[in-house]
Design a protein around this motif. Structure first.
Motif, short mmCIF file in Angstrom:
data_model
loop_
_atom_site.label_atom_id
_atom_site.label_comp_id
_atom_site.label_asym_id
_atom_site.label_seq_id
_atom_site.Cartn_x
_atom_site.Cartn_y
_atom_site.Cartn_z
N ARG A 42 -29.88 -1.99 90.36
CA ARG A 42 -31.22 -2.20 90.93
C ARG A 42 -31.61 -3.68 90.93
NH1 ARG A 42 -35.44 0.77 87.91
NH2 ARG A 42 -34.20 0.20 86.10
N LYS A 43 -30.63 -4.53 91.27
CA LYS A 43 -30.85 -5.97 91.29
C LYS A 43 -30.58 -6.56 92.67
CE LYS A 43 -29.79 -6.57 86.37
NZ LYS A 43 -28.89 -7.22 85.37
N GLY A 44 -30.87 -5.80 93.69
CA GLY A 44 -30.78 -6.33 95.05
C GLY A 44 -31.98 -7.20 95.34
N LEU A 45 -31.77 -8.36 95.93
CA LEU A 45 -32.88 -9.29 96.13
C LEU A 45 -33.81 -8.86 97.25
CD1 LEU A 45 -34.16 -11.90 95.12
CD2 LEU A 45 -32.72 -13.17 96.72
N LEU A 46 -33.26 -8.50 98.39
CA LEU A 46 -34.07 -8.10 99.53
C LEU A 46 -34.23 -6.58 99.58
CD1 LEU A 46 -32.50 -10.34 102.34
CD2 LEU A 46 -34.39 -10.89 100.79
N GLU A 47 -35.28 -6.14 100.22
CA GLU A 47 -35.46 -4.69 100.40
C GLU A 47 -34.28 -4.10 101.16
OE1 GLU A 47 -39.27 -3.32 101.80
OE2 GLU A 47 -40.30 -5.00 100.84
N THR A 48 -33.79 -4.83 102.17
CA THR A 48 -32.67 -4.32 102.97
C THR A 48 -31.37 -4.33 102.19
OG1 THR A 48 -32.57 -6.55 103.95
CG2 THR A 48 -33.55 -4.78 105.27
N ASP A 49 -31.33 -5.03 101.07
CA ASP A 49 -30.18 -4.93 100.17
C ASP A 49 -30.29 -3.64 99.35
OD1 ASP A 49 -29.06 -7.43 100.89
OD2 ASP A 49 -30.37 -8.46 99.48
N GLY B 65 -36.42 -6.74 84.45
CA GLY B 65 -35.94 -8.04 83.97
C GLY B 65 -35.49 -8.92 85.11
N PHE B 66 -34.85 -8.32 86.09
CA PHE B 66 -34.41 -9.05 87.27
C PHE B 66 -35.61 -9.60 88.03
CE2 PHE B 66 -33.58 -8.74 91.91
CZ PHE B 66 -32.57 -9.68 92.02
N ALA B 67 -36.64 -8.78 88.19
CA ALA B 67 -37.85 -9.22 88.89
C ALA B 67 -38.51 -10.39 88.16
CB ALA B 67 -38.83 -8.06 89.03
N SER B 68 -38.55 -10.28 86.83
CA SER B 68 -39.17 -11.35 86.03
C SER B 68 -38.41 -12.66 86.20
CB SER B 68 -39.19 -10.93 84.56
OG SER B 68 -39.71 -11.97 83.74
N ILE C 152 -40.57 -8.52 94.13
CA ILE C 152 -40.55 -8.93 92.72
C ILE C 152 -41.95 -8.94 92.09
CG2 ILE C 152 -38.44 -10.27 92.99
CD1 ILE C 152 -40.14 -12.81 92.99
N TYR C 153 -43.00 -8.86 92.93
CA TYR C 153 -44.36 -8.78 92.40
C TYR C 153 -44.97 -7.40 92.65
CZ TYR C 153 -44.45 -13.79 91.48
OH TYR C 153 -44.20 -15.05 90.98
N SER C 154 -44.14 -6.37 92.59
CA SER C 154 -44.62 -5.01 92.88
C SER C 154 -45.39 -4.40 91.71
CB SER C 154 -43.44 -4.11 93.24
OG SER C 154 -42.51 -4.07 92.17
#
Length: 329
Positions: A266-273, A226-229, A214-216
């Motif tokens: 594109r709103k998966g929380l984890l990278e593996t999601d 928006g999801f990251a924010s 989320i801080y990429s």
């Protein structure tokens, strides 16, 4: 006297017999797991576990996700043998304190409580491994997910395997091929993997597992900005590693297919999601599940049954632990 020459059988002569023995051994092991295993020895086993687990989840709905995760972490480490439930002792190094479990695995006390109730009605009969398998099914059903007929007859390990937690449990930053390999090593297909990942429609994740994502700063082109924010509000850039965020913002305590709709957006929380829907071989499965809740539910149930078949101890192997946290004296 005539000399009789006895010829040693060739190696090839042993192969059919060896293969037959292996097939019989495998079939015998699988045959010992049965949906009615306790029908005579403890006929109230399933209802006792059901009542115990549902009462607990009614108090804390998040516990449904925790019980599903606990069963997953048990089965992926040396098979479904309740080794994850063993406490630290002078002779056992517990899996509970291994890095993949120490900060996130929970719900042990619920399994202990269900087992204690069983010991009052059928002492020494129902294994902790089976309690955990049934608890996962009851957890899913209670929050609106699928139910399935749990195969029973597992026995409990007398050892724990903390080192295997580091090698066998999927890492939250793993790429798609690594995940496919992890699941494949356990006899599970890519479709099983995607279906089981759908359990992330429930529960919460700790900040340290998704902070980088989320801080990429825009460098991660597979996350919705928006999801990251929104997620940054619960996860500061520095500190707060243990802060929790719901895996699914919309229906965090209900079992549905919203997890897959999130991935498509594109709103998966984890990278593996998110890696399950990032231009790779599993995109079509994610899309299918995002459109069909019934297909997802059916495949999830089938995958849970297959996961429960991973290396069970049966017959005279292991033991039926009286207390899930300790080996019998």
């Amino acid at each position: 006297m005539a000399t009789v020459t006895v010829r040693s059988p060739s190696k090839s002569a042993f192969l059919p017999a060896l293969l037959l023995f292996m097939i019989v051994a495998i079939n015998q092991s699988e045959a010992q797991l049965s949906t009615n295993f306790y029908a005579s020895s403890c006929p109230n086993a399933l209802s006792t576990i059901r009542n115990s687990i549902r009462t607990a989840i009614s108090r804390e709905r998040r516990m449904a996700a925790s019980l599903l995760r606990l069963h997953f972490h048990d089965c992926f480490v040396h098979g479904c043998d309740a080794s994850i439930l063993l406490d630290q002792s002078p002779t056992i190094t517990s899996e509970k304190t291994a890095p993949p479990n120490d900060k996130s695995a929970r719900g042990y006390e619920l399994i202990d409580a269900a087992k204690a109730r069983l010991e009052t009605i059928c002492p020494g009969v129902v294994s902790c491994a089976d309690v955990l398998a049934v608890a996962a099914k009851e957890a899913s059903a209670y929050v609106g997910g699928p139910s399935w007929a749990v195969k029973l007859g597992r026995r409990d390990s007398t050892s724990a395997f903390p080192d295997e937690t580091l090698t066998d449990l999927p890492f939250f930053k793993a790429d798609l091929q690594t995940l496919i390999d992890n699941f494949g090593a356990k006899g599970l297909s890519p479709r099983d993997m995607v279906a089981l990942s759908g359990a992330h429609t429930l529960g919460q994740a700790q900040c340290f597992t998704f902070r980088d994502r989320i801080y990429s700063n825009g460098t991660d082109n597979i996350i919705d900005r928006g999801f990251a924010s929104t997620r940054r509000r619960r996860c500061p850039a520095v500190g707060g590693d243990d802060a929790l965020a719901a895996m699914d913002l919309v229906t965090p305590n209900s079992f549905d297919n919203n997890y897959f709709r999130n991935l498509v957006q594109r709103k998966g929380l984890l990278e593996t999601d998110q890696v399950l829907f990032s231009g790779g071989s599993t995109d079509s499965i994610v899309m299918e599940y995002s459109r069909s809740p019934s297909r997802f539910s059916a495949d999830f149930a089938a995958a849970m049954i297959r996961m429960g078949d991973i290396q069970p101890l049966t017959g005279s192997a292991g033991q039926i632990r009286r207390i899930c946290g300790a080996v019998n004296n």
